[in-house]
Design a protein around this motif. Structure first.
Motif, PDB file in Angstrom:
ATOM      1  N   LYS A 280      75.980  42.641  31.673  1.00  0.00           N
ATOM      2  CA  LYS A 280      75.762  42.445  33.107  1.00  0.00           C
ATOM      3  C   LYS A 280      76.739  41.420  33.691  1.00  0.00           C
ATOM      4  N   ARG A 281      77.177  40.456  32.873  1.00  0.00           N
ATOM      5  CA  ARG A 281      78.105  39.443  33.384  1.00  0.00           C
ATOM      6  C   ARG A 281      79.472  40.041  33.707  1.00  0.00           C
ATOM      7  N   LEU A 282      79.691  41.297  33.284  1.00  0.00           N
ATOM      8  CA  LEU A 282      80.952  41.983  33.587  1.00  0.00           C
ATOM      9  C   LEU A 282      80.817  42.933  34.770  1.00  0.00           C
ATOM     10  N   SER A 283      79.673  42.925  35.451  1.00  0.00           N
ATOM     11  CA  SER A 283      79.503  43.829  36.584  1.00  0.00           C
ATOM     12  C   SER A 283      80.239  43.344  37.827  1.00  0.00           C
ATOM     13  N   PHE A 284      80.823  42.144  37.757  1.00  0.00           N
ATOM     14  CA  PHE A 284      81.701  41.624  38.806  1.00  0.00           C
ATOM     15  C   PHE A 284      83.102  41.487  38.229  1.00  0.00           C
ATOM     16  N   ARG A 285      84.103  41.547  39.102  1.00  0.00           N
ATOM     17  CA  ARG A 285      85.482  41.342  38.658  1.00  0.00           C
ATOM     18  C   ARG A 285      85.616  39.942  38.056  1.00  0.00           C
ATOM     19  N   PRO A 286      86.263  39.790  36.885  1.00  0.00           N
ATOM     20  CA  PRO A 286      86.388  38.461  36.270  1.00  0.00           C
ATOM     21  C   PRO A 286      87.209  37.512  37.139  1.00  0.00           C
ATOM     22  N   VAL A 307      75.984  32.926  30.074  1.00  0.00           N
ATOM     23  CA  VAL A 307      75.526  34.220  30.590  1.00  0.00           C
ATOM     24  C   VAL A 307      74.528  34.011  31.726  1.00  0.00           C
ATOM     25  N   LYS A 308      73.616  33.055  31.541  1.00  0.00           N
ATOM     26  CA  LYS A 308      72.594  32.762  32.557  1.00  0.00           C
ATOM     27  C   LYS A 308      73.244  32.332  33.867  1.00  0.00           C
ATOM     28  N   TYR A 313      75.228  33.748  39.335  1.00  0.00           N
ATOM     29  CA  TYR A 313      76.312  33.920  40.310  1.00  0.00           C
ATOM     30  C   TYR A 313      76.305  35.340  40.886  1.00  0.00           C
ATOM     31  N   ILE A 314      76.176  36.353  40.006  1.00  0.00           N
ATOM     32  CA  ILE A 314      76.201  37.754  40.438  1.00  0.00           C
ATOM     33  C   ILE A 314      75.009  38.062  41.351  1.00  0.00           C
ATOM     34  N   ASP A 315      73.825  37.597  40.958  1.00  0.00           N
ATOM     35  CA  ASP A 315      72.615  37.897  41.729  1.00  0.00           C
ATOM     36  C   ASP A 315      72.602  37.213  43.095  1.00  0.00           C
ATOM     37  N   ASN A 316      73.299  36.078  43.209  1.00  0.00           N
ATOM     38  CA  ASN A 316      73.271  35.302  44.458  1.00  0.00           C
ATOM     39  C   ASN A 316      74.614  35.289  45.179  1.00  0.00           C
TER      40      ASN A 316
END
Length: 340
Positions: A280-286, A307-308, A313-316
């Motif tokens: 899931k941490r890769l669902s955004f561009r690095p 990861v947390k 970051y992704i969720d917010n």
């Protein structure tokens, strides 16, 4: 036209998932689908595997048994699922796991046609209506602002990169033989492989020597970190302390492989050990910087904590959160805090 589209905008890599009932009509509809933002990567067929490896002319890339494993390792952004209503309960666990990976899921639902009410607030793929699940739906305008910020930042960064190369390049080569730049394959957004660039801060045989040093890894989990790494040159230590070794990544940002702010891309061997949740941490561009770097990156030694923070970051995510992280990054770089 599809090729022209993909030059200017990254396509959404999409997997079709269907059973005996819906596989052929779904494939036929997608072959006639005119939205060029989608790139269909194949079919996960939940029925008996066909002898010729195709259904309706589309390659079968996975079955019911290995669907999860395929999605974990493949470069995918979205999945379209069309199964009979009787299979919906059995699919729940599969859908939960795909959602855990950060994939966007379009799930077919039966929708009655009403002659007096033709408007439907659902996603439509050919004749199929789906309900769409995602981490969150981000306004297109904010994503456009993020990319514009990346392009402006990358162009300015590349100017400084040119100046730095002239100054730092000879120093790197004088201390140890080898190239000025270090290129390494990394895993980007949703499993895309790209070459990430840095100023070389280690001796040329650093990758070979990494195996010998794994026992001294200071990170708990799927990432390698060692404070007094003997592979680092004296010039390299200075570059790392000042974060100057990261400047060549402005080329990656310009190319669209990376963003100014995001999650740090793992190496291929790290990615191979990921669980669905880690993906899931890769669902955004690095990114060049991110949430965990400005949260005391030198002090965090637990990969799960990273990861947390990345998932937080992704969720917010918002454009203004990126601005806030960039400002914090500048402060940390100038105070030489956090980078080590």
């Amino acid at each position: 036209l599809p090729s022209l589209y993909r030059i200017f905008r990254e396509s959404r890599k999409t997997l079709l998932v269907a059973d005996d009932v819906f596989a052929v009509p779904l494939v036929m509809d997608m072959k006639n689908f005119k939205d060029y933002s989608y790139e269909f990567c194949g079919l996960a067929f939940l029925g008996e595997k066909p002898e010729n490896g195709e259904v309706g002319g589309m390659s079968v890339v996975a079955g019911a048994d290995d669907l999860i494993d395929y999605c974990k390792s493949a470069s995918l952004d979205e999945v379209i699922v069309a199964v009979a209503d009787t299979q919906s309960k059995e699919m729940k666990h599969v859908l939960e796991t795909l959602a855990e990976m950060g994939l966007t899921i379009h799930y077919r639902i039966p929708v009655p046609e009403l002659s007096g009410a033709s408007q439907k607030a659902l996603t439509q793929f050919g004749r199929f209506y789906t309900i769409t699940y995602a981490n969150r739906f981000v306004p297109v305008g904010q994503l456009a602002m993020k990319r514009l910020l990346d392009l402006v930042g990358a162009l300015v960064g590349c100017v400084f990169l040119g100046i730095l190369t002239v100054i730092v390049g000879p120093m790197i080569k004088l201390e140890s033989p080898g190239p000025i730049f270090f290129a390494q394959k990394r895993v980007g957004r949703n499993g895309r492989i790209f070459k990430m660039y840095k100023f070389r801060s280690m001796y040329a045989d650093a990758e070979e020597r990494k195996k010998e040093l794994m026992a001294q890894n200071e990170m708990n989990g799927l990432m390698f970190k060692m404070e007094n790494d003997p592979r680092i040159t004296k010039v390299g230590a200075f570059l790392r302390k000042t974060s100057l070794d990261e400047f060549p990544q402005f080329i990656n940002i310009l190319k669209g492989d990376m963003s100014l702010v995001g999650t740090r891309p793992p190496t291929l061997d790290e990615f191979a050990q990921y669980s669905p949740y880690h993906k899931k941490r890769l669902s955004f561009r690095p990114g060049l910087t991110g949430m965990w770097q400005v949260s005391g990156r030198s002090d965090i030694t637990d990969f799960e904590e990273i990861v947390k923070l990345d998932v937080e970051y992704i969720d917010n995510w918002s454009f203004w959160l990126d601005i806030k992280i960039l400002l914090k990054t500048f402060l940390e770089v100038f105070t030489q805090k956090g980078a080590r």
